[in-house]
Design a protein around this motif. Structure first.
Motif, PDB file in Angstrom:
ATOM      1  N   HIS A 119       0.803  -1.227   0.000  1.00 54.29           N
ATOM      2  CA  HIS A 119       0.000   0.000   0.000  1.00 54.29           C
ATOM      3  C   HIS A 119       0.836   1.277   0.000  1.00 54.29           C
ATOM      4  N   GLN A 120       2.162   1.115   0.077  1.00 53.48           N
ATOM      5  CA  GLN A 120       3.051   2.267   0.196  1.00 53.48           C
ATOM      6  C   GLN A 120       2.555   3.206   1.295  1.00 53.48           C
ATOM      7  N   ASP A 121       2.324   2.619   2.460  1.00 53.72           N
ATOM      8  CA  ASP A 121       1.718   3.325   3.581  1.00 53.72           C
ATOM      9  C   ASP A 121       2.708   3.383   4.747  1.00 53.72           C
ATOM     10  N   TYR A 122       3.217   4.569   5.021  1.00 57.68           N
ATOM     11  CA  TYR A 122       4.187   4.738   6.107  1.00 57.68           C
ATOM     12  C   TYR A 122       3.557   4.494   7.474  1.00 57.68           C
ATOM     13  N   GLY A 123       2.270   4.771   7.605  1.00 60.21           N
ATOM     14  CA  GLY A 123       1.584   4.496   8.865  1.00 60.21           C
ATOM     15  C   GLY A 123       1.562   3.004   9.173  1.00 60.21           C
ATOM     16  N   GLU A 124       1.326   2.200   8.156  1.00 62.17           N
ATOM     17  CA  GLU A 124       1.361   0.746   8.340  1.00 62.17           C
ATOM     18  C   GLU A 124       2.769   0.285   8.695  1.00 62.17           C
ATOM     19  N   MET A 125       3.756   0.906   8.076  1.00 63.85           N
ATOM     20  CA  MET A 125       5.139   0.530   8.377  1.00 63.85           C
ATOM     21  C   MET A 125       5.483   0.881   9.821  1.00 63.85           C
ATOM     22  N   ASP A 126       5.023   2.039  10.285  1.00 61.39           N
ATOM     23  CA  ASP A 126       5.252   2.414  11.683  1.00 61.39           C
ATOM     24  C   ASP A 126       4.586   1.422  12.635  1.00 61.39           C
ATOM     25  N   ALA A 127       3.364   0.991  12.296  1.00 64.39           N
ATOM     26  CA  ALA A 127       2.653   0.016  13.125  1.00 64.39           C
ATOM     27  C   ALA A 127       3.393  -1.321  13.138  1.00 64.39           C
ATOM     28  N   ALA A 128       3.898  -1.745  11.981  1.00 62.73           N
ATOM     29  CA  ALA A 128       4.666  -2.994  11.903  1.00 62.73           C
ATOM     30  C   ALA A 128       5.939  -2.890  12.732  1.00 62.73           C
ATOM     31  N   ASN A 129       6.603  -1.758  12.661  1.00 58.47           N
ATOM     32  CA  ASN A 129       7.824  -1.556  13.445  1.00 58.47           C
ATOM     33  C   ASN A 129       7.535  -1.559  14.947  1.00 58.47           C
ATOM     34  N   ALA A 130       6.389  -0.997  15.334  1.00 53.95           N
ATOM     35  CA  ALA A 130       6.003  -1.010  16.750  1.00 53.95           C
ATOM     36  C   ALA A 130       5.765  -2.455  17.213  1.00 53.95           C
ATOM     37  N   LYS A 131       5.148  -3.268  16.364  1.00 56.80           N
ATOM     38  CA  LYS A 131       4.945  -4.680  16.702  1.00 56.80           C
ATOM     39  C   LYS A 131       6.283  -5.406  16.824  1.00 56.80           C
ATOM     40  N   LEU A 132       7.196  -5.115  15.916  1.00 55.88           N
ATOM     41  CA  LEU A 132       8.525  -5.735  15.983  1.00 55.88           C
ATOM     42  C   LEU A 132       9.224  -5.366  17.291  1.00 55.88           C
ATOM     43  N   HIS A 133       9.102  -4.108  17.671  1.00 55.70           N
ATOM     44  CA  HIS A 133       9.711  -3.647  18.922  1.00 55.70           C
ATOM     45  C   HIS A 133       9.090  -4.384  20.116  1.00 55.70           C
ATOM     46  N   GLU A 134       7.784  -4.488  20.138  1.00 55.84           N
ATOM     47  CA  GLU A 134       7.091  -5.165  21.238  1.00 55.84           C
ATOM     48  C   GLU A 134       7.436  -6.659  21.264  1.00 55.84           C
ATOM     49  N   ALA A 135       7.503  -7.286  20.096  1.00 56.79           N
ATOM     50  CA  ALA A 135       7.871  -8.706  20.031  1.00 56.79           C
ATOM     51  C   ALA A 135       9.286  -8.906  20.567  1.00 56.79           C
ATOM     52  N   GLY A 136      10.182  -8.012  20.223  1.00 59.26           N
ATOM     53  CA  GLY A 136      11.548  -8.096  20.744  1.00 59.26           C
ATOM     54  C   GLY A 136      11.581  -7.984  22.259  1.00 59.26           C
ATOM     55  N   LYS A 137      10.771  -7.096  22.790  1.00 62.68           N
ATOM     56  CA  LYS A 137      10.676  -6.936  24.248  1.00 62.68           C
ATOM     57  C   LYS A 137      10.148  -8.227  24.880  1.00 62.68           C
ATOM     58  N   MET A 138       9.136  -8.820  24.271  1.00 60.24           N
ATOM     59  CA  MET A 138       8.566 -10.066  24.791  1.00 60.24           C
ATOM     60  C   MET A 138       9.597 -11.205  24.750  1.00 60.24           C
ATOM     61  N   ARG A 140      12.870 -10.851  24.935  1.00 64.71           N
ATOM     62  CA  ARG A 140      13.846 -10.608  26.006  1.00 64.71           C
ATOM     63  C   ARG A 140      13.264 -11.035  27.360  1.00 64.71           C
ATOM     64  N   GLU A 141      11.971 -10.779  27.569  1.00 65.83           N
ATOM     65  CA  GLU A 141      11.324 -11.206  28.812  1.00 65.83           C
ATOM     66  C   GLU A 141      11.310 -12.731  28.910  1.00 65.83           C
ATOM     67  N   TYR A 142      11.061 -13.404  27.791  1.00 67.44           N
ATOM     68  CA  TYR A 142      11.100 -14.865  27.748  1.00 67.44           C
ATOM     69  C   TYR A 142      12.479 -15.359  28.179  1.00 67.44           C
ATOM     70  N   GLN A 143      13.524 -14.759  27.628  1.00 69.97           N
ATOM     71  CA  GLN A 143      14.887 -15.176  27.980  1.00 69.97           C
ATOM     72  C   GLN A 143      15.161 -14.971  29.473  1.00 69.97           C
ATOM     73  N   GLU A 144      14.706 -13.855  30.002  1.00 65.14           N
ATOM     74  CA  GLU A 144      14.892 -13.586  31.431  1.00 65.14           C
ATOM     75  C   GLU A 144      14.090 -14.573  32.276  1.00 65.14           C
ATOM     76  N   ASP A 145      12.892 -14.908  31.840  1.00 67.45           N
ATOM     77  CA  ASP A 145      12.065 -15.868  32.577  1.00 67.45           C
ATOM     78  C   ASP A 145      12.711 -17.255  32.589  1.00 67.45           C
ATOM     79  N   VAL A 146      13.290 -17.660  31.464  1.00 64.18           N
ATOM     80  CA  VAL A 146      13.996 -18.948  31.416  1.00 64.18           C
ATOM     81  C   VAL A 146      15.180 -18.914  32.384  1.00 64.18           C
ATOM     82  N   LYS A 147      15.936 -17.808  32.388  1.00 64.84           N
ATOM     83  CA  LYS A 147      17.073 -17.682  33.305  1.00 64.84           C
ATOM     84  C   LYS A 147      16.614 -17.752  34.756  1.00 64.84           C
ATOM     85  N   SER A 148      15.533 -17.071  35.076  1.00 62.03           N
ATOM     86  CA  SER A 148      15.027 -17.080  36.456  1.00 62.03           C
ATOM     87  C   SER A 148      14.574 -18.477  36.875  1.00 62.03           C
TER      88      SER A 148
END
Length: 159
Positions: A119-138, A140-148
Motif C-alpha cells: 500500500h506504500q503506507d508509512y503508517g502501516e510501516m510504523d505500526a509494523a515496526n512497533a509490533k517488531l519492537h514489542e515482540a523483541g521486548k517479549m 527478552r522477557e522470555y529469555q529472562e524468565d527462562v534464566k530465572s
C-alpha cells in the motif's frame, strides 16, 4: 535378611527418585534437546529478514519478494515446530507460551511490513515496526524468565 536389604535398597532408590525436580528435568530437556536447533533456525530466518531491512534495504520489491517467498513461509514453519515442543511442567509451559505469543506478534509484524509495501503506507510501516519492537521486548522477557526458572531450579545455563 537378604530380603530386608533388598527392600531397604528399593525404598532408598524410590526416595532418591522421589526427590528429583520435575521442573529441573523439564528445563534441562528444553534447553539441551528441544530449543538449540530451533534457536539456530530462528536466527537464520531473522538474518534473512535483516538482510533486506534497515541499512540493508535495497528496494521495496526485493524486500517484498524476500518476505513473501522466504521469510514468512519459513517463519510459519518455525512457529509450527515451536508449538509442537513438548513440555511437562506448568512453570515452563507458561514461559514457552509467552514465547509463542511473541512469535505470533513478530509474524504479524512481518505481514504488516508486506502490507505497508503493498500500500506504500508509512503508517502501516510504523505500526509494523512497533509490533517488531514489542515482540523483541517479549522475547527478552522470555529469555529472562527462562534464566530465572533455571536459577530457581539449580540449572546452569551456558551462553
Amino acid at each position: 535378611m537378604r530380603k530386608k536389604w533388598l527392600l531397604l535398597a528399593l525404598f532408598a532408590l524410590l526416595a532418591l527418585v522421589g526427590c528429583s525436580d520435575p521442573v529441573q528435568d523439564d528445563l534441562l530437556h528444553y534447553v539441551n534437546d528441544e530449543m538449540p536447533e530451533l534457536v539456530q533456525e530462528e536466527t537464520a530466518i531473522i538474518d534473512l529478514y535483516d538482510s533486506v531491512i534497515g541499512p540493508n534495504h535495497q528496494d521495496d520489491s526485493i524486500t517484498y519478494q524476500t518476505l513473501t517467498t522466504e521469510v514468512i513461509p519459513q517463519y510459519v514453519g518455525y512457529m509450527d515446530r515451536v508449538q509442537k515442543v513438548e513440555i511437562e511442567t506448568s512453570e515452563l509451559r507458561e514461559i514457552h507460551e509467552n514465547y509463542i505469543d511473541a512469535l505470533h506478534l513478530q509474524h504479524s509484524a512481518f505481514l504488516g511490513v508486506v502490507s505497508a509495501i503493498e500500500h506504500q503506507d508509512y503508517g502501516e510501516m510504523d505500526a509494523a515496526n512497533a509490533k517488531l519492537h514489542e515482540a523483541g521486548k517479549m522475547m527478552r522477557e522470555y529469555q529472562e524468565d527462562v534464566k530465572s526458572l533455571a536459577e530457581e531450579h539449580d540449572v546452569q545455563l551456558k551462553k
